[in-house]
Design a protein around this motif. Structure first.
Motif, PDB file in Angstrom:
ATOM      1  N   PRO A  48       0.838  -1.214   0.000  1.00 14.39           N
ATOM      2  CA  PRO A  48       0.000   0.000   0.000  1.00 14.39           C
ATOM      3  C   PRO A  48       0.867   1.255   0.000  1.00 14.39           C
ATOM      4  O   PRO A  48       0.783   2.078   0.897  1.00 14.39           O
ATOM      5  CB  PRO A  48      -0.828  -0.145   1.275  1.00 14.39           C
ATOM      6  N   SER A  49       1.693   1.403  -1.031  1.00 13.27           N
ATOM      7  CA  SER A  49       2.565   2.572  -1.109  1.00 13.27           C
ATOM      8  C   SER A  49       1.939   3.612  -2.022  1.00 13.27           C
ATOM      9  O   SER A  49       2.510   4.652  -2.289  1.00 13.27           O
ATOM     10  CB  SER A  49       3.933   2.152  -1.632  1.00 13.27           C
ATOM     11  N   GLY A  50       0.746   3.317  -2.522  1.00 15.40           N
ATOM     12  CA  GLY A  50       0.032   4.248  -3.393  1.00 15.40           C
ATOM     13  C   GLY A  50      -1.218   3.519  -3.814  1.00 15.40           C
ATOM     14  O   GLY A  50      -1.557   2.490  -3.230  1.00 15.40           O
ATOM     15  N   GLU A  51      -1.888   4.037  -4.843  1.00 18.05           N
ATOM     16  CA  GLU A  51      -3.075   3.327  -5.323  1.00 18.05           C
ATOM     17  C   GLU A  51      -2.658   2.244  -6.325  1.00 18.05           C
ATOM     18  O   GLU A  51      -1.502   2.170  -6.710  1.00 18.05           O
ATOM     19  CB  GLU A  51      -4.039   4.330  -5.962  1.00 18.05           C
ATOM     20  N   LEU A  52      -3.597   1.441  -6.739  1.00 18.87           N
ATOM     21  CA  LEU A  52      -3.283   0.402  -7.718  1.00 18.87           C
ATOM     22  C   LEU A  52      -3.015   1.027  -9.082  1.00 18.87           C
ATOM     23  O   LEU A  52      -3.656   1.998  -9.462  1.00 18.87           O
ATOM     24  CB  LEU A  52      -4.447  -0.582  -7.842  1.00 18.87           C
ATOM     25  N   HIS A  53      -2.065   0.452  -9.802  1.00 21.37           N
ATOM     26  CA  HIS A  53      -1.803   0.921 -11.163  1.00 21.37           C
ATOM     27  C   HIS A  53      -2.268  -0.141 -12.164  1.00 21.37           C
ATOM     28  O   HIS A  53      -2.775  -1.196 -11.767  1.00 21.37           O
ATOM     29  CB  HIS A  53      -0.337   1.280 -11.341  1.00 21.37           C
ATOM     30  N   MET A  54      -2.064   0.141 -13.463  1.00 20.74           N
ATOM     31  CA  MET A  54      -2.566  -0.769 -14.496  1.00 20.74           C
ATOM     32  C   MET A  54      -1.973  -2.170 -14.378  1.00 20.74           C
ATOM     33  O   MET A  54      -2.623  -3.142 -14.737  1.00 20.74           O
ATOM     34  CB  MET A  54      -2.270  -0.223 -15.892  1.00 20.74           C
ATOM     35  N   GLY A  55      -0.729  -2.260 -13.900  1.00 21.16           N
ATOM     36  CA  GLY A  55      -0.104  -3.577 -13.721  1.00 21.16           C
ATOM     37  C   GLY A  55      -0.925  -4.427 -12.760  1.00 21.16           C
ATOM     38  O   GLY A  55      -1.142  -5.618 -12.989  1.00 21.16           O
ATOM     39  N   HIS A  56      -1.384  -3.799 -11.661  1.00 21.42           N
ATOM     40  CA  HIS A  56      -2.235  -4.530 -10.722  1.00 21.42           C
ATOM     41  C   HIS A  56      -3.542  -4.929 -11.396  1.00 21.42           C
ATOM     42  O   HIS A  56      -4.057  -6.024 -11.175  1.00 21.42           O
ATOM     43  CB  HIS A  56      -2.595  -3.663  -9.516  1.00 21.42           C
ATOM     44  N   VAL A  57      -4.089  -4.025 -12.178  1.00 23.31           N
ATOM     45  CA  VAL A  57      -5.379  -4.317 -12.824  1.00 23.31           C
ATOM     46  C   VAL A  57      -5.238  -5.567 -13.695  1.00 23.31           C
ATOM     47  O   VAL A  57      -6.086  -6.462 -13.668  1.00 23.31           O
ATOM     48  CB  VAL A  57      -5.867  -3.106 -13.658  1.00 23.31           C
ATOM     49  N   LEU A  58      -4.135  -5.654 -14.414  1.00 19.98           N
ATOM     50  CA  LEU A  58      -3.904  -6.838 -15.238  1.00 19.98           C
ATOM     51  C   LEU A  58      -3.725  -8.069 -14.350  1.00 19.98           C
ATOM     52  O   LEU A  58      -4.351  -9.111 -14.557  1.00 19.98           O
ATOM     53  CB  LEU A  58      -2.664  -6.623 -16.117  1.00 19.98           C
ATOM     54  N   ALA A 111      -8.023   3.122  -0.073  1.00 25.63           N
ATOM     55  CA  ALA A 111      -8.181   3.480  -1.481  1.00 25.63           C
ATOM     56  C   ALA A 111      -8.070   2.235  -2.360  1.00 25.63           C
ATOM     57  O   ALA A 111      -8.830   2.060  -3.320  1.00 25.63           O
ATOM     58  CB  ALA A 111      -7.126   4.510  -1.878  1.00 25.63           C
ATOM     59  N   ILE A 112      -7.138   1.360  -2.015  1.00 24.07           N
ATOM     60  CA  ILE A 112      -6.943   0.139  -2.811  1.00 24.07           C
ATOM     61  C   ILE A 112      -8.164  -0.769  -2.704  1.00 24.07           C
ATOM     62  O   ILE A 112      -8.645  -1.319  -3.690  1.00 24.07           O
ATOM     63  CB  ILE A 112      -5.664  -0.612  -2.356  1.00 24.07           C
ATOM     64  N   ARG A 113      -8.667  -0.897  -1.473  1.00 25.08           N
ATOM     65  CA  ARG A 113      -9.838  -1.749  -1.286  1.00 25.08           C
ATOM     66  C   ARG A 113     -11.007  -1.227  -2.131  1.00 25.08           C
ATOM     67  O   ARG A 113     -11.710  -1.994  -2.789  1.00 25.08           O
ATOM     68  CB  ARG A 113     -10.219  -1.805   0.185  1.00 25.08           C
ATOM     69  N   ALA A 114     -11.179   0.091  -2.143  1.00 23.59           N
ATOM     70  CA  ALA A 114     -12.257   0.682  -2.936  1.00 23.59           C
ATOM     71  C   ALA A 114     -12.036   0.394  -4.426  1.00 23.59           C
ATOM     72  O   ALA A 114     -12.972   0.064  -5.159  1.00 23.59           O
ATOM     73  CB  ALA A 114     -12.338   2.187  -2.686  1.00 23.59           C
ATOM     74  N   GLN A 115     -10.791   0.486  -4.864  1.00 23.73           N
ATOM     75  CA  GLN A 115     -10.490   0.193  -6.276  1.00 23.73           C
ATOM     76  C   GLN A 115     -10.790  -1.267  -6.604  1.00 23.73           C
ATOM     77  O   GLN A 115     -11.313  -1.581  -7.669  1.00 23.73           O
ATOM     78  CB  GLN A 115      -8.999   0.433  -6.557  1.00 23.73           C
ATOM     79  N   MET A 116     -10.437  -2.137  -5.683  1.00 17.25           N
ATOM     80  CA  MET A 116     -10.655  -3.565  -5.932  1.00 17.25           C
ATOM     81  C   MET A 116     -12.139  -3.864  -6.050  1.00 17.25           C
ATOM     82  O   MET A 116     -12.571  -4.654  -6.880  1.00 17.25           O
ATOM     83  CB  MET A 116     -10.034  -4.387  -4.804  1.00 17.25           C
ATOM     84  N   ARG A 117     -12.912  -3.212  -5.195  1.00 14.79           N
ATOM     85  CA  ARG A 117     -14.361  -3.424  -5.263  1.00 14.79           C
ATOM     86  C   ARG A 117     -14.920  -2.815  -6.543  1.00 14.79           C
ATOM     87  O   ARG A 117     -15.770  -3.380  -7.208  1.00 14.79           O
ATOM     88  CB  ARG A 117     -15.036  -2.823  -4.027  1.00 14.79           C
ATOM     89  N   ARG A 118     -14.366  -1.658  -6.892  1.00 13.49           N
ATOM     90  CA  ARG A 118     -14.803  -0.979  -8.117  1.00 13.49           C
ATOM     91  C   ARG A 118     -14.554  -1.844  -9.349  1.00 13.49           C
ATOM     92  O   ARG A 118     -15.300  -1.811 -10.319  1.00 13.49           O
ATOM     93  CB  ARG A 118     -14.056   0.354  -8.213  1.00 13.49           C
ATOM     94  N   MET A 119     -13.468  -2.623  -9.329  1.00  8.06           N
ATOM     95  CA  MET A 119     -13.140  -3.487 -10.463  1.00  8.06           C
ATOM     96  C   MET A 119     -13.961  -4.778 -10.456  1.00  8.06           C
ATOM     97  O   MET A 119     -13.919  -5.549 -11.408  1.00  8.06           O
ATOM     98  CB  MET A 119     -11.652  -3.844 -10.461  1.00  8.06           C
ATOM     99  N   LEU A 610     -11.803  -6.137 -19.722  1.00 10.12           N
ATOM    100  CA  LEU A 610     -11.708  -6.759 -21.040  1.00 10.12           C
ATOM    101  C   LEU A 610     -10.490  -6.244 -21.781  1.00 10.12           C
ATOM    102  O   LEU A 610      -9.741  -7.012 -22.380  1.00 10.12           O
ATOM    103  CB  LEU A 610     -12.939  -6.397 -21.873  1.00 10.12           C
ATOM    104  N   TYR A 611     -10.295  -4.944 -21.714  1.00  4.28           N
ATOM    105  CA  TYR A 611      -9.212  -4.381 -22.508  1.00  4.28           C
ATOM    106  C   TYR A 611      -7.833  -4.841 -22.039  1.00  4.28           C
ATOM    107  O   TYR A 611      -6.995  -5.220 -22.854  1.00  4.28           O
ATOM    108  CB  TYR A 611      -9.280  -2.846 -22.556  1.00  4.28           C
ATOM    109  N   VAL A 612      -7.586  -4.861 -20.708  1.00  5.16           N
ATOM    110  CA  VAL A 612      -6.228  -5.245 -20.261  1.00  5.16           C
ATOM    111  C   VAL A 612      -5.894  -6.685 -20.667  1.00  5.16           C
ATOM    112  O   VAL A 612      -4.727  -7.030 -20.844  1.00  5.16           O
ATOM    113  CB  VAL A 612      -5.983  -5.072 -18.742  1.00  5.16           C
ATOM    114  N   LEU A 613      -6.928  -7.511 -20.830  1.00  6.74           N
ATOM    115  CA  LEU A 613      -6.657  -8.883 -21.262  1.00  6.74           C
ATOM    116  C   LEU A 613      -6.652  -9.022 -22.777  1.00  6.74           C
ATOM    117  O   LEU A 613      -6.006  -9.904 -23.328  1.00  6.74           O
ATOM    118  CB  LEU A 613      -7.687  -9.848 -20.660  1.00  6.74           C
ATOM    119  N   PHE A 614      -7.361  -8.126 -23.439  1.00  6.30           N
ATOM    120  CA  PHE A 614      -7.482  -8.187 -24.896  1.00  6.30           C
ATOM    121  C   PHE A 614      -6.234  -7.637 -25.598  1.00  6.30           C
ATOM    122  O   PHE A 614      -5.937  -7.988 -26.732  1.00  6.30           O
ATOM    123  CB  PHE A 614      -8.717  -7.407 -25.334  1.00  6.30           C
ATOM    124  N   MET A 615      -5.486  -6.787 -24.868  1.00  6.36           N
ATOM    125  CA  MET A 615      -4.324  -6.103 -25.443  1.00  6.36           C
ATOM    126  C   MET A 615      -3.319  -7.014 -26.124  1.00  6.36           C
ATOM    127  O   MET A 615      -2.655  -6.615 -27.074  1.00  6.36           O
ATOM    128  CB  MET A 615      -3.551  -5.383 -24.330  1.00  6.36           C
TER     129      MET A 615
END
Ligand code: ANZ
Ligand code: ZN
Length: 814
Positions: A48-58, A111-119, A610-615
């Motif tokens: 938890p050194s910041g929010e999640l980035h696209m690498g985490h999303v993938l 913030a990360i937990r909220a992002q995870m739920r958002r995803m 879909l997009y991060v996996l479709f890339m």
């Protein structure tokens, strides 16, 4: 028809999943038993050194797809999440932002937990853990004490790597090309008393038990193998009679012993001061030693080789020859014995050194086939059939026998033995930093190092005024806390003030997930043995050595102590590639960061997932493109419209057997399933569903259209779970996340075929097998592409094609 509105749909389904504990998996520790076979899908937990980035999303979307598919294929799926909150990443973030590490880490966790739920990731939230919570680190300390009891942990003064920026020591694994793994600063050498884990005792098992792994990337295994660096060789004892000193060397080439023309000690070798004491060389040698000490590791490994003669000689045990002793920093104190016999004829480093200082070169191994060794330069012998020369009674022996014979002779005379050397060093685990797990040890003048009794765990991290790193642990300033009584003798004692490396916290977190609320043990052995090893682990390549080696070591040691019944923590490992933007790795400093939140808000979590996996292939590095995500948005709109259209038509949900669309649907099921489960490929399944959707749009009145549509929705669910759930409901069903994963009908995959006769200008030129359902155009294409027919078309052009369905194609060429 309503418009597709991801915002409301996504919020609605996330609420339903929460209310229905959709992704909760039965916890055997609490008496919940599942009849299903278990599987454990794990992704590396974030700092938890910041929010999640696209690498985490993938990373987490990959895990999500695997988890959904396994769940729907009938498994009980453990899919937990947590935060690696202690340690440098979070503490450095706090220093940057000027807050207390706990406050900053906890704000980031929220913030990360909220992002995870958002995803919409399908996580069992009831198992969430964070490594900085006392309920967690109490058990990190408990494990530390078990390791201590079993002799896996010790304290000693040793040369260590120091990061002047982070003001702390680092483990060897945290020094990448001579720089700090966290901040990139060149590390310095120091000698300090520190805590270590005896990971070297496990070197052989870390190598051998790679055979227990089911599927790890070859690249990671190779990196670990090289890091452990096992090499078989011999220890050969050389003697300096005037000093009555024995100096062993480590060599992988005992067969070259007769070619040793000089001898080299590392500058840090303890014999050096005695060797030159009172000699004319003393000053020059000690100067050199001092200069070498000031050189960074990077410099030492890249600069031109240099050194100084000591004026002394040393005796070669096989032939009694006296050879000169040098001090040079291309010999490292940390490897082998810190001393080498130099064989310039057969070792490139020694050759470079001999060239520079005019030292003799003596060839003792000849290449195969009687060719003589090159006049100039080194002959690095490695091929079969080489023989020893100029080596007394050993001359003429093939190299491997020569090795064996010379070592036997050394052993007989007490001058050496066969040994194995490792590059791996013990894991330095203590840090002079505030934000970490306190080491539960008390220093007592009378009793030495005394473990804190189990009943007094956790040793809570004290509050301090100043947590900035200053070279000594900030915990030392908490006088009240430091002063304590010895648990053993009751006398005055002081607490250990160093904290643990973050990698200790993350070496067992995957076990805590199995039993997260246990307050009598870190985890129950039965529950751990039920869920582990992890069936699929997913994360970045940056942990190829650090975390993955440490977690393997911890598991093996815990297995030896009877805490777990398995020896490897992660059976299958997958490393995802990086997402670049504007041609570079995303970084705030470069201003090319693509924020997941922004895209989730604008286009919806489903489109982003879909997009991060479709890339592209998940393991490759890829370039982020805004137009790419717009493509997946369009696809979701198309699917939305198609479903509504099919609902309105009210066609039969049962697929009539046969027919092109029904077959296409079964083919899609087979492809999507196989790609993910067997090949771990995630982008082509998405294209397959897109293709299916296009086919349906082309024939919406086909009797199989409704079946095809429902299947498309079902197959896309792991990727775009919110919209899939919504559409599934609109198709008259419920709870797609619990719906069994579709199975392709084998019978429908087998296509009916017939023999197509191919004529050119009325003459039969070829016969090929063709699928019965090909269109006229496709049949003509097939005929034109037949190599035999092509030989007759060659030069001319096809003016007309006559097609007799299920029989022949006649190409009229002119
Ligand atoms: C004599 C010799 C002859 C060697 C020859 C090599 C070729 P690996 O394979 O990495 O284990 N060596 C030993 N200790 C060293 C140290 N502390 N610093 C630098 N070099 C050291 O390498 C083993 C070889 O590296 C050893 O075998 C030794 O050189 C050198 F034709 O001994 B050899
Ligand atoms: Zn005591």
């Amino acid at each position: 028809m309503e418009r597709y509105d991801p915002k409301t749909i996504e919020a609605r389904w996330q609420r339903v999943w929460d209310d229905e504990r959709a992704f909760h998996v039965p916890n055997p520790a609490e008496g919940e038993i599942s009849e299903r076979e278990k599987t454990y899908v794990l992704e590396m937990l974030p700092y938890p050194s910041g929010e999640l980035h696209m690498g985490h999303v993938l990373n987490y979307t990959l895990g999500d797809v695997v988890a959904h598919m396994r769940r729907r294929s009938g498994y009980a799926v453990l899919r937990p999440m947590g935060y690696d909150a202690f340690g440098l990443p979070a503490e450095n973030a706090a220093i940057r932002e000027g807050g207390h590490p706990r406050v900053v880490a906890e704000r980031n966790i929220e913030a990360i937990r909220a992002q995870m739920r958002r995803m919409g990731w399908a996580i069992d939230w009831e198992r969430e853990v964070s490594t900085h919570e006392p309920e967690y680190y109490r058990w990190t300390q408990w494990l530390f004490l078990r390791f201590f009891e079993h002799g896996h942990t010790y304290r000693k003064e040793a040369p260590v790597k120091w990061c002047p920026k982070d003001q702390t020591v680092l483990a060897n694994e945290q020094v990448i090309d001579g720089r700090c793994e966290r901040c990139g600063t060149e590390v310095e050498a120091k000698s300090l008393e520190q805590w270590f884990f005896r990971i070297t005792a496990y070197a052989d098992r870390l190598l051998d038990e790679m055979s227990l792994l089911e599927d790890w990337p070859e690249r990671v295994l190779t990196m670990q193998r090289n890091w452990i660096g096992r090499s078989e060789g011999a220890e050969v004892v050389f003697r300096i009679d005037e000093l009555d000193a024995e100096v062993p060397v480590f060599t992988t080439r005992p067969d070259t012993l007769y070619g040793a023309t000089f001898f080299v000690l590392a500058p840090e070798h303890p014999l050096v001061p005695r060797l030159v004491e009172g000699t004319p060389q003393e000053r020059e040698v000690l100067d050199y030693v001092r200069r070498a000490g000031a050189r960074s590791t990077v410099e030492r490994e890249t600069k031109e080789k240099d050194g100084v003669p000591t004026g002394r000689t040393i005796t070669n045990p096989v032939n009694g020859e006296q050879i000169p002793v040098w001090v040079a920093d291309y010999v490292l104190m940390e490897y082998g014995t810190g001393a080498i016999m130099a064989v310039p004829a057969h070792d490139e480093r020694d050759f470079a050194f001999a060239e520079r200082y005019g030292l003799p070169v003596r060839v003792v191994v000849e290449p195969a086939g009687g060719d003589s060794a090159p006049e100039q330069g080194v002959f690095v012998a490695h091929s079969a059939g080489e023989r020893l020369v100029d080596s007394e009674q050993f001359s003429g022996l093939p190299s491997p026998e020569g090795k064996r014979a010379i070592v036997e002779r050394l052993e007989r005379d007490g001058n050496g033995k066969q040994v194995i050397a490792y590059r791996l060093r013990d894991w330095l685990l203590s840090r002079q930093r505030y934000w970490g797990c306190p080491i539960p040890i008390v220093h007592c003048g009378a009793c030495g190092l005394v473990p804190v009794p189990e009943s007094e765990l956790p040793v809570l991290l004290p509050e301090v005024e100043e947590f900035l790193p200053k070279g000594r642990s900030p915990l030392a300033a908490a006088e009240e806390w430091v002063r304590t009584t010895c648990p053993s003798c009751g006398g005055e004692a002081r607490r250990e003030t160093d904290t643990m490396d973050t990698f200790v916290d993350s070496s067992w977190y995957f076990l805590r997930y199995c039993d997260p609320r246990n307050d009598e043990a870190p985890f129950g052995r039965d529950v751990a043995d039920y869920w582990l090893p992890v069936n699929q682990y997913i994360g970045g390549i940056e942990h190829a050595i650090l975390h993955l080696l440490y977690a393997r070591f911890f598991t093996k040691a815990m297995n030896d102590m009877g805490l777990v019944g398995f020896r490897e923590p992660f059976l299958r490992l997958f490393n995802q590639g990086m997402i670049h933007h504007l041609g570079a790795k995303m970084a705030k400093s470069k201003g090319n960061v693509v924020e997941p939140n922004l895209y989730a808000d604008r286009h919806g979590a489903d489109a982003l997932r879909l997009y991060v996996l479709f890339m592209g292939p998940a393991e490759q590095d890829k370039e982020w493109q805004d137009t790419g995500i717009e493509g997946t948005v369009r696809f979701l709109h198309r699917l939305w419209r198609l479903v509504h259209e099919q609902v309105e038509r009210g066609g039969p949900a049962q697929a009539p057997s046969g027919g092109a669309l029904a077959r296409k649907t079964h083919e899609t099921i087979a492809k999507v399933t196989d790609d993910v489960q067997r090949r771990f490929v995630f982008n082509t399944p998405i294209s397959a569903v897109m293709e299916l959707v296009n086919e349906i749009a082309r024939a919406p009145e086909d009797p199989a259209a409704r079946f095809a549509t429902e299947t498309a929705v079902s197959l896309i669910q792991p990727y775009a779970p919110h919209v899939a759930e919504e559409l599934w409901q609109r198709l008259g069903h419920e709870r797609l996340w619990e719906e069994p994963w579709p199975v392709a009908d084998e019978a429908q995959l087998r296509r009916e075929t017939f023999e197509l006769v191919i004529q050119v200008n009325g003459k039969v030129r070829d016969r090929v097998q063709a699928a019965a359902d090909l269109s006229r155009e496709e049949l003509v294409e097939l005929a034109r592409n037949s190599p035999r027919a092509r030989a007759f078309i060659d030069g001319g052009s096809v003016r007309q094609a006559i097609v007799v369905p299920r029989k022949l194609v006649n190409l009229v060429v002119g």
